[in-house]
Design a protein around this motif. Structure first.
Motif, PDB file in Angstrom:
ATOM      1  N   GLN A  40      35.310   4.099  -5.567  1.00 16.12           N
ATOM      2  CA  GLN A  40      36.027   4.665  -6.700  1.00 16.12           C
ATOM      3  C   GLN A  40      36.366   6.132  -6.482  1.00 16.12           C
ATOM      4  OE1 GLN A  40      36.532   2.838  -9.925  1.00 16.12           O
ATOM      5  NE2 GLN A  40      36.310   1.303  -8.330  1.00 16.12           N
ATOM      6  N   GLU A  41      37.513   6.521  -6.970  1.00 16.13           N
ATOM      7  CA  GLU A  41      37.881   7.932  -7.073  1.00 16.13           C
ATOM      8  C   GLU A  41      37.642   8.320  -8.527  1.00 16.13           C
ATOM      9  OE1 GLU A  41      41.937  10.516  -7.006  1.00 16.13           O
ATOM     10  OE2 GLU A  41      41.651   9.061  -5.390  1.00 16.13           O
ATOM     11  N   LEU A  42      36.793   9.318  -8.752  1.00 12.26           N
ATOM     12  CA  LEU A  42      36.436   9.742 -10.101  1.00 12.26           C
ATOM     13  C   LEU A  42      37.092  11.065 -10.438  1.00 12.26           C
ATOM     14  CD1 LEU A  42      32.599   9.014  -9.966  1.00 12.26           C
ATOM     15  CD2 LEU A  42      34.408   7.547 -10.866  1.00 12.26           C
ATOM     16  N   ALA A  43      37.681  11.147 -11.619  1.00 13.50           N
ATOM     17  CA  ALA A  43      38.292  12.394 -12.097  1.00 13.50           C
ATOM     18  C   ALA A  43      37.227  13.195 -12.839  1.00 13.50           C
ATOM     19  CB  ALA A  43      39.486  12.081 -12.993  1.00 13.50           C
ATOM     20  N   ASN A  44      36.232  13.683 -12.073  1.00 16.21           N
ATOM     21  CA  ASN A  44      35.111  14.388 -12.693  1.00 16.21           C
ATOM     22  C   ASN A  44      35.211  15.907 -12.575  1.00 16.21           C
ATOM     23  OD1 ASN A  44      34.572  14.410  -9.948  1.00 16.21           O
ATOM     24  ND2 ASN A  44      32.377  14.146 -10.206  1.00 16.21           N
ATOM     25  N   ILE A  45      36.397  16.411 -12.329  1.00 13.32           N
ATOM     26  CA  ILE A  45      36.645  17.844 -12.387  1.00 13.32           C
ATOM     27  C   ILE A  45      37.306  18.100 -13.737  1.00 13.32           C
ATOM     28  CG2 ILE A  45      37.746  19.842 -11.313  1.00 13.32           C
ATOM     29  CD1 ILE A  45      35.663  18.346  -9.544  1.00 13.32           C
ATOM     30  N   GLY A  46      36.711  18.979 -14.514  1.00 12.57           N
ATOM     31  CA  GLY A  46      37.221  19.252 -15.853  1.00 12.57           C
ATOM     32  C   GLY A  46      36.077  19.310 -16.838  1.00 12.57           C
ATOM     33  N   LYS A  47      36.301  18.749 -18.024  1.00 12.20           N
ATOM     34  CA  LYS A  47      35.238  18.760 -19.023  1.00 12.20           C
ATOM     35  C   LYS A  47      35.409  17.586 -19.969  1.00 12.20           C
ATOM     36  CE  LYS A  47      37.746  22.454 -21.323  1.00 12.20           C
ATOM     37  NZ  LYS A  47      37.636  23.795 -21.875  1.00 12.20           N
ATOM     38  N   GLY A  48      34.324  17.279 -20.689  1.00 10.46           N
ATOM     39  CA  GLY A  48      34.353  16.165 -21.618  1.00 10.46           C
ATOM     40  C   GLY A  48      33.055  16.087 -22.391  1.00 10.46           C
ATOM     41  N   THR A  49      32.824  14.912 -22.972  1.00 16.29           N
ATOM     42  CA  THR A  49      31.640  14.704 -23.788  1.00 16.29           C
ATOM     43  C   THR A  49      30.804  13.557 -23.236  1.00 16.29           C
ATOM     44  OG1 THR A  49      32.815  13.202 -25.264  1.00 16.29           O
ATOM     45  CG2 THR A  49      32.779  15.534 -25.887  1.00 16.29           C
ATOM     46  N   GLY A  50      29.585  13.468 -23.684  1.00 18.02           N
ATOM     47  CA  GLY A  50      28.688  12.408 -23.246  1.00 18.02           C
ATOM     48  C   GLY A  50      27.427  12.432 -24.067  1.00 18.02           C
ATOM     49  N   TYR A  51      26.333  11.929 -23.473  1.00 12.17           N
ATOM     50  CA  TYR A  51      25.041  11.873 -24.149  1.00 12.17           C
ATOM     51  C   TYR A  51      23.919  12.257 -23.198  1.00 12.17           C
ATOM     52  CZ  TYR A  51      27.236   9.345 -27.956  1.00 12.17           C
ATOM     53  OH  TYR A  51      28.037   8.988 -29.005  1.00 12.17           O
ATOM     54  N   GLU A  64      30.918  20.028 -17.969  1.00 15.78           N
ATOM     55  CA  GLU A  64      32.021  20.761 -17.373  1.00 15.78           C
ATOM     56  C   GLU A  64      31.757  20.950 -15.886  1.00 15.78           C
ATOM     57  OE1 GLU A  64      34.515  24.924 -17.987  1.00 15.78           O
ATOM     58  OE2 GLU A  64      33.079  24.274 -19.500  1.00 15.78           O
ATOM     59  N   LYS A  65      32.808  20.719 -15.099  1.00 11.75           N
ATOM     60  CA  LYS A  65      32.731  20.911 -13.648  1.00 11.75           C
ATOM     61  C   LYS A  65      34.039  21.552 -13.215  1.00 11.75           C
ATOM     62  CE  LYS A  65      31.684  18.575  -9.342  1.00 11.75           C
ATOM     63  NZ  LYS A  65      30.945  17.475  -8.756  1.00 11.75           N
ATOM     64  N   SER A  66      33.946  22.731 -12.591  1.00 19.49           N
ATOM     65  CA  SER A  66      35.155  23.498 -12.293  1.00 19.49           C
ATOM     66  C   SER A  66      35.771  23.194 -10.927  1.00 19.49           C
ATOM     67  CB  SER A  66      34.871  25.002 -12.402  1.00 19.49           C
ATOM     68  OG  SER A  66      33.831  25.367 -11.525  1.00 19.49           O
ATOM     69  N   ALA A  67      34.986  22.656  -9.995  1.00 24.13           N
ATOM     70  CA  ALA A  67      35.508  22.339  -8.660  1.00 24.13           C
ATOM     71  C   ALA A  67      34.595  21.299  -8.006  1.00 24.13           C
ATOM     72  CB  ALA A  67      35.568  23.594  -7.795  1.00 24.13           C
ATOM     73  N   VAL A  73      27.808  21.217 -15.281  1.00 25.05           N
ATOM     74  CA  VAL A  73      26.979  21.907 -16.272  1.00 25.05           C
ATOM     75  C   VAL A  73      26.975  21.064 -17.543  1.00 25.05           C
ATOM     76  CG1 VAL A  73      26.698  24.003 -17.642  1.00 25.05           C
ATOM     77  CG2 VAL A  73      27.535  24.154 -15.281  1.00 25.05           C
ATOM     78  N   TYR A  74      25.784  20.768 -18.038  1.00 25.56           N
ATOM     79  CA  TYR A  74      25.612  19.961 -19.245  1.00 25.56           C
ATOM     80  C   TYR A  74      25.087  20.858 -20.358  1.00 25.56           C
ATOM     81  CZ  TYR A  74      25.773  16.378 -15.657  1.00 25.56           C
ATOM     82  OH  TYR A  74      26.140  15.601 -14.587  1.00 25.56           O
ATOM     83  N   LYS A  75      25.706  20.753 -21.540  1.00 29.72           N
ATOM     84  CA  LYS A  75      25.309  21.593 -22.674  1.00 29.72           C
ATOM     85  C   LYS A  75      25.209  20.755 -23.946  1.00 29.72           C
ATOM     86  CE  LYS A  75      27.544  25.743 -20.893  1.00 29.72           C
ATOM     87  NZ  LYS A  75      28.515  26.812 -21.168  1.00 29.72           N
ATOM     88  N   TYR A  76      24.322  21.221 -24.843  1.00 26.55           N
ATOM     89  CA  TYR A  76      24.292  20.648 -26.190  1.00 26.55           C
ATOM     90  C   TYR A  76      25.575  21.067 -26.887  1.00 26.55           C
ATOM     91  CZ  TYR A  76      19.333  19.828 -25.352  1.00 26.55           C
ATOM     92  OH  TYR A  76      18.140  19.396 -24.836  1.00 26.55           O
ATOM     93  N   GLN A  77      25.880  20.444 -27.999  1.00 29.15           N
ATOM     94  CA  GLN A  77      27.124  20.763 -28.695  1.00 29.15           C
ATOM     95  C   GLN A  77      27.161  22.194 -29.222  1.00 29.15           C
ATOM     96  OE1 GLN A  77      27.636  17.388 -31.397  1.00 29.15           O
ATOM     97  NE2 GLN A  77      29.149  16.601 -29.971  1.00 29.15           N
ATOM     98  N   ASP A  78      26.005  22.842 -29.374  1.00 33.00           N
ATOM     99  CA  ASP A  78      25.985  24.242 -29.819  1.00 33.00           C
ATOM    100  C   ASP A  78      26.235  25.222 -28.672  1.00 33.00           C
ATOM    101  OD1 ASP A  78      23.588  24.310 -28.388  1.00 33.00           O
ATOM    102  OD2 ASP A  78      22.331  24.738 -30.140  1.00 33.00           O
ATOM    103  N   GLY A  79      26.448  24.694 -27.443  1.00 32.01           N
ATOM    104  CA  GLY A  79      26.762  25.533 -26.293  1.00 32.01           C
ATOM    105  C   GLY A  79      25.568  25.898 -25.434  1.00 32.01           C
ATOM    106  N   LYS A  80      24.349  25.564 -25.859  1.00 32.56           N
ATOM    107  CA  LYS A  80      23.149  25.878 -25.079  1.00 32.56           C
ATOM    108  C   LYS A  80      23.027  24.896 -23.922  1.00 32.56           C
ATOM    109  CE  LYS A  80      18.153  26.294 -25.396  1.00 32.56           C
ATOM    110  NZ  LYS A  80      16.969  26.017 -26.201  1.00 32.56           N
ATOM    111  N   GLU A  81      22.790  25.424 -22.714  1.00 30.33           N
ATOM    112  CA  GLU A  81      22.667  24.570 -21.536  1.00 30.33           C
ATOM    113  C   GLU A  81      21.405  23.706 -21.636  1.00 30.33           C
ATOM    114  OE1 GLU A  81      22.781  24.947 -16.680  1.00 30.33           O
ATOM    115  OE2 GLU A  81      23.630  26.549 -17.914  1.00 30.33           O
ATOM    116  N   ILE A  82      21.507  22.473 -21.196  1.00 27.79           N
ATOM    117  CA  ILE A  82      20.398  21.518 -21.270  1.00 27.79           C
ATOM    118  C   ILE A  82      19.392  21.792 -20.161  1.00 27.79           C
ATOM    119  CG2 ILE A  82      19.770  19.091 -20.947  1.00 27.79           C
ATOM    120  CD1 ILE A  82      22.447  18.382 -22.242  1.00 27.79           C
ATOM    121  N   THR A  83      18.125  21.788 -20.525  1.00 31.31           N
ATOM    122  CA  THR A  83      17.021  21.752 -19.577  1.00 31.31           C
ATOM    123  C   THR A  83      16.369  20.390 -19.776  1.00 31.31           C
ATOM    124  OG1 THR A  83      16.663  24.141 -19.765  1.00 31.31           O
ATOM    125  CG2 THR A  83      14.866  22.827 -18.849  1.00 31.31           C
TER     126      THR A  83
END
Length: 103
Positions: A40-51, A64-67, A73-83
């Motif tokens: 598969q070729e995945l269009a995983n450059i960019g940003k979106g939502t998930g769980y 979000e993945k820039s290149a 980078v995975y973040k909660y909806q409030d913008g805080k990065e997930i640990t």
């Protein structure tokens, strides 16, 4: 969490045990097959939502993945990065044209 593929237990070839994970990160992207082997070729450059799924909860997140050579980078909806919690983490990238369900 126990891992399944197509509603069948996903079993480790060597140990014969079902795969498990403490944490799951899942999101959907556009995809297309590019050969007869099913690769598969995945269009995983960019940003979106998930769980982010852990401890019995499925929490909405953003990704979000820039290149191609950058980390996602995975973040909660409030913008805080997930640990993620201690334990193994399974990241599931799903095709956008497939039904998304958490069981």
């Amino acid at each position: 969490y126990k891992r399944y593929q197509n509603d069948i237990e996903h079993i480790d070839y060597v140990t014969k045990e079902q795969y498990t994970a403490k944490n799951i990160i899942t999101y959907q992207v556009q995809n297309k097959s590019y050969d007869s082997y099913g690769r598969q070729e995945l269009a995983n450059i960019g940003k979106g939502t998930g769980y982010y799924i852990t401890n019995g909860y499925a929490v909405p997140i953003t990704w979000e993945k820039s290149a191609r050579d950058e980390q996602t980078v995975y973040k909660y909806q409030d913008g805080k990065e997930i640990t993620v919690n201690d334990g193994n983490t399974h990241i599931e990238i799903q095709p956008k044209n497939k039904k998304f369900e958490i069981k």
